[in-house]
Design an enzyme around this catalytic site. Structure first.
Site, PDB file in Angstrom:
ATOM      1  N   HIS A  39       0.848  -1.195   0.000  1.00  0.00           N
ATOM      2  CA  HIS A  39       0.000   0.000   0.000  1.00  0.00           C
ATOM      3  C   HIS A  39       0.883   1.244   0.000  1.00  0.00           C
ATOM      4  O   HIS A  39       1.586   1.512   0.971  1.00  0.00           O
ATOM      5  CB  HIS A  39      -0.899   0.026   1.244  1.00  0.00           C
ATOM      6  CG  HIS A  39      -2.041  -0.935   1.158  1.00  0.00           C
ATOM      7  ND1 HIS A  39      -3.081  -0.933   2.047  1.00  0.00           N
ATOM      8  CD2 HIS A  39      -2.307  -1.922   0.266  1.00  0.00           C
ATOM      9  CE1 HIS A  39      -3.936  -1.882   1.720  1.00  0.00           C
ATOM     10  NE2 HIS A  39      -3.484  -2.502   0.641  1.00  0.00           N
TER      11      HIS A  39
ATOM     12  N   PRO B 244      -3.651   0.382  18.604  1.00  0.00           N
ATOM     13  CA  PRO B 244      -3.372  -0.170  17.264  1.00  0.00           C
ATOM     14  C   PRO B 244      -3.542   0.831  16.120  1.00  0.00           C
ATOM     15  O   PRO B 244      -3.211   0.503  14.973  1.00  0.00           O
ATOM     16  CB  PRO B 244      -4.393  -1.307  17.133  1.00  0.00           C
ATOM     17  CG  PRO B 244      -5.436  -1.042  18.157  1.00  0.00           C
ATOM     18  CD  PRO B 244      -4.815  -0.242  19.241  1.00  0.00           C
TER      19      PRO B 244
ATOM     20  N   TYR C  71       4.041   6.776   9.401  1.00  0.00           N
ATOM     21  CA  TYR C  71       3.195   5.610   9.123  1.00  0.00           C
ATOM     22  C   TYR C  71       3.989   4.492   8.444  1.00  0.00           C
ATOM     23  O   TYR C  71       3.875   3.321   8.833  1.00  0.00           O
ATOM     24  CB  TYR C  71       1.981   6.016   8.263  1.00  0.00           C
ATOM     25  CG  TYR C  71       0.903   4.953   8.268  1.00  0.00           C
ATOM     26  CD1 TYR C  71      -0.101   4.966   9.233  1.00  0.00           C
ATOM     27  CD2 TYR C  71       0.921   3.905   7.357  1.00  0.00           C
ATOM     28  CE1 TYR C  71      -1.066   3.972   9.278  1.00  0.00           C
ATOM     29  CE2 TYR C  71      -0.029   2.914   7.389  1.00  0.00           C
ATOM     30  CZ  TYR C  71      -1.029   2.941   8.345  1.00  0.00           C
ATOM     31  OH  TYR C  71      -1.979   1.955   8.388  1.00  0.00           O
TER      32      TYR C  71
ATOM     33  N   LYS D  22       1.656  -0.064  14.812  1.00  0.00           N
ATOM     34  CA  LYS D  22       3.081  -0.076  15.165  1.00  0.00           C
ATOM     35  C   LYS D  22       3.512  -1.248  16.055  1.00  0.00           C
ATOM     36  O   LYS D  22       4.712  -1.507  16.180  1.00  0.00           O
ATOM     37  CB  LYS D  22       3.443   1.224  15.905  1.00  0.00           C
ATOM     38  CG  LYS D  22       3.354   2.462  15.052  1.00  0.00           C
ATOM     39  CD  LYS D  22       4.560   2.570  14.138  1.00  0.00           C
ATOM     40  CE  LYS D  22       4.398   3.624  13.079  1.00  0.00           C
ATOM     41  NZ  LYS D  22       4.363   3.140  11.722  1.00  0.00           N
TER      42      LYS D  22
ATOM     43  N   TYR E 252      -9.162   5.375   7.255  1.00  0.00           N
ATOM     44  CA  TYR E 252      -9.259   5.805   8.653  1.00  0.00           C
ATOM     45  C   TYR E 252     -10.365   6.854   8.721  1.00  0.00           C
ATOM     46  O   TYR E 252     -10.221   7.934   8.141  1.00  0.00           O
ATOM     47  CB  TYR E 252      -7.945   6.436   9.112  1.00  0.00           C
ATOM     48  CG  TYR E 252      -6.853   5.446   9.404  1.00  0.00           C
ATOM     49  CD1 TYR E 252      -6.605   5.045  10.701  1.00  0.00           C
ATOM     50  CD2 TYR E 252      -6.070   4.913   8.389  1.00  0.00           C
ATOM     51  CE1 TYR E 252      -5.602   4.130  10.989  1.00  0.00           C
ATOM     52  CE2 TYR E 252      -5.063   3.994   8.664  1.00  0.00           C
ATOM     53  CZ  TYR E 252      -4.843   3.613   9.971  1.00  0.00           C
ATOM     54  OH  TYR E 252      -3.849   2.706  10.251  1.00  0.00           O
TER      55      TYR E 252
HETATM   56  C1  LIG Z   1      -6.590  -5.743  17.404  1.00  0.00           C
HETATM   57  C2  LIG Z   1      -5.103  -5.569  17.255  1.00  0.00           C
HETATM   58  C3  LIG Z   1      -4.614  -5.049  16.058  1.00  0.00           C
HETATM   59  C4  LIG Z   1      -3.242  -4.862  15.918  1.00  0.00           C
HETATM   60  N1  LIG Z   1      -2.781  -4.333  14.731  1.00  0.00           N
HETATM   61  C5  LIG Z   1      -1.449  -4.171  14.566  1.00  0.00           C
HETATM   62  C6  LIG Z   1      -0.921  -3.719  13.282  1.00  0.00           C
HETATM   63  O1  LIG Z   1      -1.630  -3.476  12.303  1.00  0.00           O
HETATM   64  N2  LIG Z   1       0.433  -3.585  13.156  1.00  0.00           N
HETATM   65  C7  LIG Z   1       1.270  -3.880  14.208  1.00  0.00           C
HETATM   66  O2  LIG Z   1       2.490  -3.742  14.043  1.00  0.00           O
HETATM   67  N3  LIG Z   1       0.797  -4.328  15.416  1.00  0.00           N
HETATM   68  C8  LIG Z   1      -0.539  -4.494  15.623  1.00  0.00           C
HETATM   69  N4  LIG Z   1      -1.004  -5.002  16.804  1.00  0.00           N
HETATM   70  C9  LIG Z   1      -0.064  -5.307  17.896  1.00  0.00           C
HETATM   71  C10 LIG Z   1       0.686  -6.630  17.712  1.00  0.00           C
HETATM   72  O3  LIG Z   1      -0.206  -7.680  17.521  1.00  0.00           O
HETATM   73  C11 LIG Z   1       1.590  -6.877  18.934  1.00  0.00           C
HETATM   74  O4  LIG Z   1       2.317  -5.704  19.200  1.00  0.00           O
HETATM   75  C12 LIG Z   1       2.542  -8.049  18.704  1.00  0.00           C
HETATM   76  O5  LIG Z   1       1.862  -9.286  18.766  1.00  0.00           O
HETATM   77  C13 LIG Z   1       3.657  -8.044  19.758  1.00  0.00           C
HETATM   78  O6  LIG Z   1       4.460  -9.189  19.626  1.00  0.00           O
HETATM   79  P1  LIG Z   1       5.191  -9.813  20.888  1.00  0.00           P
HETATM   80  O7  LIG Z   1       5.906 -10.997  20.379  1.00  0.00           O
HETATM   81  O8  LIG Z   1       5.937  -8.747  21.593  1.00  0.00           O
HETATM   82  O9  LIG Z   1       4.034 -10.230  21.899  1.00  0.00           O
HETATM   83  P2  LIG Z   1       2.885 -11.317  21.723  1.00  0.00           P
HETATM   84  O10 LIG Z   1       2.443 -11.387  20.301  1.00  0.00           O
HETATM   85  O11 LIG Z   1       1.878 -10.998  22.755  1.00  0.00           O
HETATM   86  O12 LIG Z   1       3.607 -12.681  22.069  1.00  0.00           O
HETATM   87  C14 LIG Z   1       3.958 -13.029  23.378  1.00  0.00           C
HETATM   88  C15 LIG Z   1       4.003 -14.545  23.506  1.00  0.00           C
HETATM   89  O13 LIG Z   1       4.430 -14.888  24.819  1.00  0.00           O
HETATM   90  C16 LIG Z   1       3.629 -15.924  25.315  1.00  0.00           C
HETATM   91  N5  LIG Z   1       3.639 -15.868  26.778  1.00  0.00           N
HETATM   92  C17 LIG Z   1       2.999 -14.984  27.585  1.00  0.00           C
HETATM   93  N6  LIG Z   1       3.229 -15.242  28.881  1.00  0.00           N
HETATM   94  C18 LIG Z   1       4.051 -16.316  28.896  1.00  0.00           C
HETATM   95  C19 LIG Z   1       4.629 -17.069  29.959  1.00  0.00           C
HETATM   96  N7  LIG Z   1       4.398 -16.761  31.239  1.00  0.00           N
HETATM   97  N8  LIG Z   1       5.405 -18.131  29.638  1.00  0.00           N
HETATM   98  C20 LIG Z   1       5.643 -18.466  28.341  1.00  0.00           C
HETATM   99  N9  LIG Z   1       5.098 -17.790  27.303  1.00  0.00           N
HETATM  100  C21 LIG Z   1       4.318 -16.727  27.576  1.00  0.00           C
HETATM  101  C22 LIG Z   1       2.268 -15.670  24.699  1.00  0.00           C
HETATM  102  O14 LIG Z   1       1.463 -16.829  24.667  1.00  0.00           O
HETATM  103  C23 LIG Z   1       2.643 -15.175  23.311  1.00  0.00           C
HETATM  104  O15 LIG Z   1       2.719 -16.209  22.362  1.00  0.00           O
HETATM  105  C24 LIG Z   1      -2.364  -5.219  16.989  1.00  0.00           C
HETATM  106  C25 LIG Z   1      -2.860  -5.756  18.171  1.00  0.00           C
HETATM  107  C26 LIG Z   1      -4.210  -5.931  18.312  1.00  0.00           C
HETATM  108  C27 LIG Z   1      -4.736  -6.523  19.599  1.00  0.00           C
END
Ligand SMILES: Cc1cc2nc3c(=O)[nH]c(=O)nc-3n(C[C@H](O)[C@H](O)[C@H](O)COP(=O)(O)OP(=O)(O)OC[C@H]3O[C@@H](n4cnc5c(N)ncnc54)[C@H](O)[C@@H]3O)c2cc1C
Length: 392
Positions: A72, A293, A385, A297, A201
């Site tokens: 995009h 969201p 963005y 980011k 948006y």
């Molecule tokens: C509705 C929505 C829309 C979004 N849209 C966007 C977007 O368009 N672009 C974007 O960049 N981001 C977006 N995000 C945010 C994005 O999804 C998160 O920032 C991203 O998943 C972060 O990755 P992470 O690996 O840090 O954490 P997570 O994806 O939360 O992964 C953490 C992992 O740790 C595991 N875990 C937790 N506790 C424990 C424990 N005690 N022991 C072992 N394992 C554990 C969990 O099960 C999970 O698998 C969105 C989020 C939401 C909710």
């Protein structure tokens, strides 16, 4: 068991880091509390910055995003039904984002981990961290009735906002900042073509709406909703009625309604934990920061954190240089606060707040009108963005 780096959490932060460290010849073990299907099935992020796509290519997992990702080069903003377009490519010298679901990113990461023999232990319950402030940290967990222990040089907490890693840092050592927004996002997935080829948006007096997608035949649409709304209060019909109204007359006719197969409400918050290192524990991704969201980011920040951390571990294990590990919080936070600002700003610009009066509404409309006409304002929006360069 022994590893050089123990990673808690097999989400995007944990798995990107596992690949980066594996590529640098560093032995990692990843511990994940859920099962693989759950992690791959989680419907969350969908907009990838260029840095994230480049990381996928660098790790040799970019073939599918290159083939199936939707590039995009712009987006549409809508004010009370009146749309205007922001051309990222023109404003940022060819910049763009790529629409590709987080679940697809996870599948690509996990398939490559299988091929490369990266060790991921799913279903690790009761994960406990100890020895973080000494030279010999360890991670314990249970699987079934068996208790296991991983000795390592460092632990990286990639376990999201509710994980155990940040909670393992003594409360008096934590420096955190938080803003909770007085509304949520109701999101649906439906197998209908999107109402526009790019994201829309919409700032409407009834509240914010976002028209997004996962593919040319799958729509991902969001509505701002009350923080205490329940999913069962939102039938598909009610969702589409409200979405049609907020997205504006120019797009209403193009909306194809269909049954949702996923519907959920996400709370919105801004959160930063500046204590991204404590002893031999490092935090990355949602474990250290949350953005609303709106700016797309969250996953991109997770990827950026681990690029910085991966370089630091490579320098430590390759040349005994600890400067990157010491500098990690400063370097990561510099980018995190900029992404926090952009996500907070875009949320404030596009959502209806309960306390808003007529003056506040005029301020929003005036700023959007300025954004519509000013190339300088559009450039600032576009470069944030599509994603600022790593060390901007
Ligand atoms: C509705 C929505 C829309 C979004 N849209 C966007 C977007 O368009 N672009 C974007 O960049 N981001 C977006 N995000 C945010 C994005 O999804 C998160 O920032 C991203 O998943 C972060 O990755 P992470 O690996 O840090 O954490 P997570 O994806 O939360 O992964 C953490 C992992 O740790 C595991 N875990 C937790 N506790 C424990 C424990 N005690 N022991 C072992 N394992 C554990 C969990 O099960 C999970 O698998 C969105 C989020 C939401 C909710």
């Amino acid at each position: 068991m022994r590893a050089q780096v123990g990673i808690i959490g097999a989400g995007p932060a944990g798995m990107f880091l596992a690949h980066l460290l594996h590529a640098a010849g560093i032995k990692v073990v990843v511990l994940e509390q859920r099962d693989r299907a759950y992690v791959e099935g989680r419907v969350r992020a969908g907009v990838l910055e260029q840095t994230t796509v480049q990381l996928m290519h660098r790790l040799g997992i970019g073939a599918r995003v290159a083939r199936e990702g939707l590039v995009h080069a712009g987006t549409t903003l809508c004010v009370d039904g009146e749309p205007f377009h922001v051309d990222f490519a023109d404003l940022t010298d060819g910049g763009a984002v790529t629409v590709y679901g987080q679940s697809e990113v996870m599948k690509d990461l996990n398939l490559a981990a299988d091929d490369r023999g990266i060790r991921i232990i799913y279903g690790a319950a009761n994960v406990t961290l100890d020895g973080l402030d000494g030279d010999h940290p360890a991670v314990s967990w249970t699987k079934g009735k068996t208790m296991r222990r991983l000795a390592c040089d460092f632990v990286v907490g990639c376990d999201g906002y509710h994980g155990v890693s940040r909670a393992s840092i003594p409360a008096d050592q934590l420096k955190t900042f938080e803003r909770v927004y007085p509304f949520g996002w109701l999101g649906i997935l439906a197998d209908v073509p999107p109402c526009n080829h790019e994201l829309i948006y919409a700032n409407h007096q009834r509240g914010f709406a976002l028209a997004s997608m996962r593919s040319p035949t799958r729509s991902r649409c969001y509505l701002q909703c009350a923080a205490d709304d329940r999913v069962d209060e939102w039938s598909d019909e009610r969702f589409w009625d409200e979405f049609s109204e907020r997205i504006g007359a120019s797009f209403t006719a193009r909306i194809v309604r269909g049954p949702s197969f996923e519907k959920s409400i996400a709370p919105l918050r801004s959160f930063v934990c500046e204590t991204m290192r404590w002893g031999r524990l490092f935090l990355a991704g949602d474990a250290a920061h949350i953005v609303p969201p709106t700016g797309a980011k969250g996953m991109n920040l997770a990827a950026a954190d681990v690029i910085v951390l991966g370089e630091a571990f490579a320098a430590w294990y390759g040349a005994g240089d600890s400067s990157g590990l010491e500098d990690y919080p400063r370097r990561a936070l510099d980018r995190i606060w900029k992404a926090e600002r952009f996500s907070w700003w875009l949320t404030n610009l596009t959502h209806r707040f309960p306390h808003m009066d007529v003056f506040d509404r005029h301020m929003q409309i005036a700023e959007l009108s300025y954004l519509k006409r000013s190339r300088a304002a559009q450039t600032a929006f576009a470069e944030n963005y599509v994603g600022l360069p790593l060390d901007f």
